[in-house]
Motif scaffolding. Structure first.
Motif, PDB file in Angstrom:
ATOM      1  N   ARG A 108      67.849  86.673  52.468  1.00 30.84           N
ATOM      2  CA  ARG A 108      68.033  87.758  53.436  1.00 30.84           C
ATOM      3  C   ARG A 108      68.400  89.017  52.660  1.00 30.84           C
ATOM      4  N   TRP A 109      67.839  90.158  53.063  1.00 30.03           N
ATOM      5  CA  TRP A 109      68.187  91.407  52.401  1.00 30.03           C
ATOM      6  C   TRP A 109      67.870  92.598  53.288  1.00 30.03           C
ATOM      7  N   THR A 110      68.436  93.724  52.908  1.00 33.34           N
ATOM      8  CA  THR A 110      68.150  94.994  53.553  1.00 33.34           C
ATOM      9  C   THR A 110      67.553  95.889  52.479  1.00 33.34           C
ATOM     10  N   GLY A 111      66.392  96.426  52.744  1.00 33.66           N
ATOM     11  CA  GLY A 111      65.793  97.307  51.750  1.00 33.66           C
ATOM     12  C   GLY A 111      64.286  97.336  51.830  1.00 33.66           C
ATOM     13  N   TYR A 112      63.669  96.993  50.717  1.00 38.00           N
ATOM     14  CA  TYR A 112      62.229  97.148  50.553  1.00 38.00           C
ATOM     15  C   TYR A 112      61.618  95.893  49.969  1.00 38.00           C
ATOM     16  N   LYS A 113      60.293  95.880  49.940  1.00 43.76           N
ATOM     17  CA  LYS A 113      59.554  94.789  49.334  1.00 43.76           C
ATOM     18  C   LYS A 113      58.505  95.413  48.416  1.00 43.76           C
ATOM     19  N   CYS A 114      58.425  94.919  47.213  1.00 39.75           N
ATOM     20  CA  CYS A 114      57.436  95.407  46.255  1.00 39.75           C
ATOM     21  C   CYS A 114      56.300  94.395  46.193  1.00 39.75           C
ATOM     22  N   HIS A 115      55.082  94.869  46.327  1.00 43.93           N
ATOM     23  CA  HIS A 115      53.891  94.016  46.277  1.00 43.93           C
ATOM     24  C   HIS A 115      53.176  94.304  44.961  1.00 43.93           C
ATOM     25  N   GLN A 138      57.857  94.233  56.367  1.00 44.91           N
ATOM     26  CA  GLN A 138      56.405  94.092  56.325  1.00 44.91           C
ATOM     27  C   GLN A 138      56.010  92.708  55.816  1.00 44.91           C
ATOM     28  N   SER A 139      55.085  92.090  56.499  1.00 48.83           N
ATOM     29  CA  SER A 139      54.577  90.782  56.093  1.00 48.83           C
ATOM     30  C   SER A 139      53.676  90.934  54.868  1.00 48.83           C
ATOM     31  N   ASP A 140      53.772  89.975  53.954  1.00 51.23           N
ATOM     32  CA  ASP A 140      52.875  89.975  52.798  1.00 51.23           C
ATOM     33  C   ASP A 140      51.421  89.933  53.257  1.00 51.23           C
ATOM     34  N   GLN A 141      51.167  89.181  54.298  1.00 47.84           N
ATOM     35  CA  GLN A 141      49.801  89.037  54.789  1.00 47.84           C
ATOM     36  C   GLN A 141      49.238  90.366  55.289  1.00 47.84           C
ATOM     37  N   ASN A 142      50.083  91.235  55.862  1.00 46.53           N
ATOM     38  CA  ASN A 142      49.614  92.544  56.330  1.00 46.53           C
ATOM     39  C   ASN A 142      49.201  93.453  55.180  1.00 46.53           C
ATOM     40  N   MET A 143      49.620  93.137  53.971  1.00 44.50           N
ATOM     41  CA  MET A 143      49.319  93.991  52.825  1.00 44.50           C
ATOM     42  C   MET A 143      48.035  93.596  52.114  1.00 44.50           C
ATOM     43  N   ILE A 144      47.457  92.456  52.454  1.00 40.03           N
ATOM     44  CA  ILE A 144      46.263  91.981  51.748  1.00 40.03           C
ATOM     45  C   ILE A 144      45.113  92.976  51.865  1.00 40.03           C
ATOM     46  N   LEU A 162      45.858  85.004  45.208  1.00 39.38           N
ATOM     47  CA  LEU A 162      46.986  84.171  45.587  1.00 39.38           C
ATOM     48  C   LEU A 162      48.087  85.078  46.126  1.00 39.38           C
ATOM     49  N   VAL A 163      48.532  84.780  47.337  1.00 37.87           N
ATOM     50  CA  VAL A 163      49.546  85.599  47.980  1.00 37.87           C
ATOM     51  C   VAL A 163      50.616  84.674  48.537  1.00 37.87           C
ATOM     52  N   ASP A 164      51.834  84.842  48.075  1.00 35.00           N
ATOM     53  CA  ASP A 164      52.948  84.070  48.617  1.00 35.00           C
ATOM     54  C   ASP A 164      52.622  82.581  48.660  1.00 35.00           C
ATOM     55  N   THR A 165      52.044  82.083  47.599  1.00 33.88           N
ATOM     56  CA  THR A 165      51.654  80.679  47.386  1.00 33.88           C
ATOM     57  C   THR A 165      50.511  80.210  48.277  1.00 33.88           C
ATOM     58  N   ARG A 166      49.822  81.107  48.956  1.00 32.26           N
ATOM     59  CA  ARG A 166      48.663  80.736  49.762  1.00 32.26           C
ATOM     60  C   ARG A 166      47.418  81.372  49.138  1.00 32.26           C
ATOM     61  N   LEU A 167      46.300  80.710  49.250  1.00 35.04           N
ATOM     62  CA  LEU A 167      45.054  81.214  48.690  1.00 35.04           C
ATOM     63  C   LEU A 167      44.266  81.927  49.778  1.00 35.04           C
ATOM     64  N   TYR A 168      43.865  83.150  49.512  1.00 36.56           N
ATOM     65  CA  TYR A 168      43.078  83.925  50.459  1.00 36.56           C
ATOM     66  C   TYR A 168      41.785  84.335  49.779  1.00 36.56           C
ATOM     67  N   GLY A 169      40.661  84.121  50.463  1.00 41.10           N
ATOM     68  CA  GLY A 169      39.398  84.645  49.956  1.00 41.10           C
ATOM     69  C   GLY A 169      39.373  86.148  50.173  1.00 41.10           C
ATOM     70  N   CYS A 170      38.682  86.854  49.324  1.00 40.91           N
ATOM     71  CA  CYS A 170      38.664  88.310  49.416  1.00 40.91           C
ATOM     72  C   CYS A 170      37.637  88.803  50.423  1.00 40.91           C
ATOM     73  N   GLY A 171      36.773  87.932  50.905  1.00 48.29           N
ATOM     74  CA  GLY A 171      35.762  88.372  51.854  1.00 48.29           C
ATOM     75  C   GLY A 171      34.617  89.079  51.174  1.00 48.29           C
ATOM     76  N   HIS A 172      34.549  88.986  49.872  1.00 45.78           N
ATOM     77  CA  HIS A 172      33.471  89.586  49.102  1.00 45.78           C
ATOM     78  C   HIS A 172      32.807  88.493  48.292  1.00 45.78           C
ATOM     79  N   PRO A 173      31.518  88.626  47.999  1.00 44.98           N
ATOM     80  CA  PRO A 173      30.869  87.598  47.191  1.00 44.98           C
ATOM     81  C   PRO A 173      31.497  87.555  45.793  1.00 44.98           C
TER      82      PRO A 173
END
Length: 178
Positions: A108-115, A138-144, A162-173
């Protein structure tokens, strides 16, 4: 200045300075709510200097008070946690109105998140390719998508992200070559 204000506000309010029992904390919060109401009433008085309304501290007080206190009663009532606005809306610190409160797993914290985005190819050096800072809520997922847009503009879009230990495809070939 009303009696008691020097004791209550002579030092910055920090958690370790607050009363320890729940009843004492509620009494302190009630006194603070009443003090804020006195200030806002005096700022709104017909004979108050107009410049008071322009002070950042007064603007913050006007924003924070309805978030933290129910102002419908004769005396401001400290809101219960479940009555508070969402962490994205709620000002978490009068010293920095942009920061927000967040919980991620057990932290838990008050402040910011660095991506940070780092290239992690097996045959190339690991380099930071993108940096962004958001409020902590802000959710990490909203920053993708914004991160991918910036990486794509610089021709640095990865085949996978790789985002927050989850794998996301970039939607690009997938890219070919180096």
């Amino acid at each position: 200045m009303p009696p008691g204000w020097a004791d209550r506000y002579g030092h910055r309010v920090e958690n370790y300075r607050l009363p320890q029992t729940e009843a004492e904390r509620l009494a302190f919060a009630t006194a603070v709510g009443a003090d804020g109401a006195v200030i806002l009433t005096r700022v709104d008085a017909d004979d108050a200097p107009a410049v008071l309304e322009e002070l950042e501290a007064v603007q913050v007080l006007r924003a924070v008070w309805p978030q933290q206190y129910d102002l419908a009663a004769n005396s401001p009532r400290w809101r219960a946690t479940e009555e508070l606005p969402s962490s994205q809306e709620r000002i978490a610190s009068p010293y920095d109105v942009e920061c927000r409160y967040a919980i991620k797993r057990t932290t838990r914290w008050t402040g910011y998140k660095c991506h940070l985005t780092e290239h992690c190819g097996p045959d190339l050096p690991h380099l930071v390719t993108d940096v962004d800072t958001t409020d902590a809520s802000q959710s990490d997922q909203n920053m993708i998508a914004p991160i991918h847009d910036r990486l794509d503009q610089r021709d640095l879009l990865p085949d996978e992200h790789l985002v927050d230990t989850r794998l996301y495809g970039c939607g690009h070939p997938p890219r070919r070559g180096p």
